[in-house]
Design an enzyme around this catalytic site. Sequence first.
Site, PDB file in Angstrom:
ATOM      1  N   PRO A   2       0.827  -1.214   0.000  1.00 28.53           N
ATOM      2  CG  PRO A   2      -0.775  -1.577   1.618  1.00 28.53           C
ATOM      3  CD  PRO A   2       0.534  -2.089   1.121  1.00 28.53           C
ATOM      4  CD  GLU A   3       2.875   2.755  -4.336  1.00 28.04           C
ATOM      5  OE1 GLU A   3       3.055   3.914  -4.786  1.00 28.04           O
ATOM      6  OE2 GLU A   3       2.996   1.738  -5.045  1.00 28.04           O
TER       7      GLU A   3
END
Length: 271
Positions: A2-3
């Site tokens: 996840p960013e």
Amino acid sequence: MPELPEMETYRKMLTDRIAGARIVGTEVTREKSINLSAEAFDSELTGRTVWFVERRGKYLLFHLDNGKRLVLHLMLGGLLFFGNEEERPDRTVQVTIQFEEGSLYFIGLRLGFLHLLSVKEADAKLSELGPDPFDKRLTASAFAARFKKKRGAIKTSLIDQHVVSGIGNCYADEMLFAAGIRPDTKIPLLAESDWERLHEAMHKVLVEGIERGGYMELPFTAGDTLTGGYNDHCAVYDRPNEPCRVCGTPIVQIELSSRKAFYCPSCQKEI
């Protein structure tokens, strides 16, 4: 992994559901995911209220009413789900935090972690993070200055959390495509105009990623139709040999510092 858009999407949805909510219990099935014993974790959290949820780069911080912070990093494979036992996905849950209106499930924390820290400890842990892409002080010139001493490929430094926080493999490729810059371009070759385009593309791509709910594969709640909406809108990321959405040229996949990178050889010319 996840960013920024994925974690910002989680932050917003968590805020809607648990800001001001009281924790009524916890369950830990993998103590390595936390920094206390399961018993101490439960004792520390039960009865506490979550004031608000903050994002810093790829981290989420749950601010508790006693001044402590729950610091979360999902790393590779981690995800969140809010609901009940009947609704949650059939995945291994490492930590559960129970509220009166539902439970927050921390799933896939084999590499990620959820640590209970004091303010001083949390600040120390995150002290080396670079500025957030949306920090108003990070102008185009300030952005370029963060890379001044770098000599390698631009993508390698874009995903360095000490340079700018929150950007990972997917959005680095997407913003480089939007700026017309190849991911393997050496930093000293970039002109001022390149930095201005990349700075603008960074904001554009991350905003779109947030608006579309990022690329996480599973919904945050039952009935959630926002999370993962960016998946089908990637211009180049994870699309090797597929036609460019702009010019039709096949997308090329390369490797940079042991990480995959994707680009269009027509839209992103070699400098």
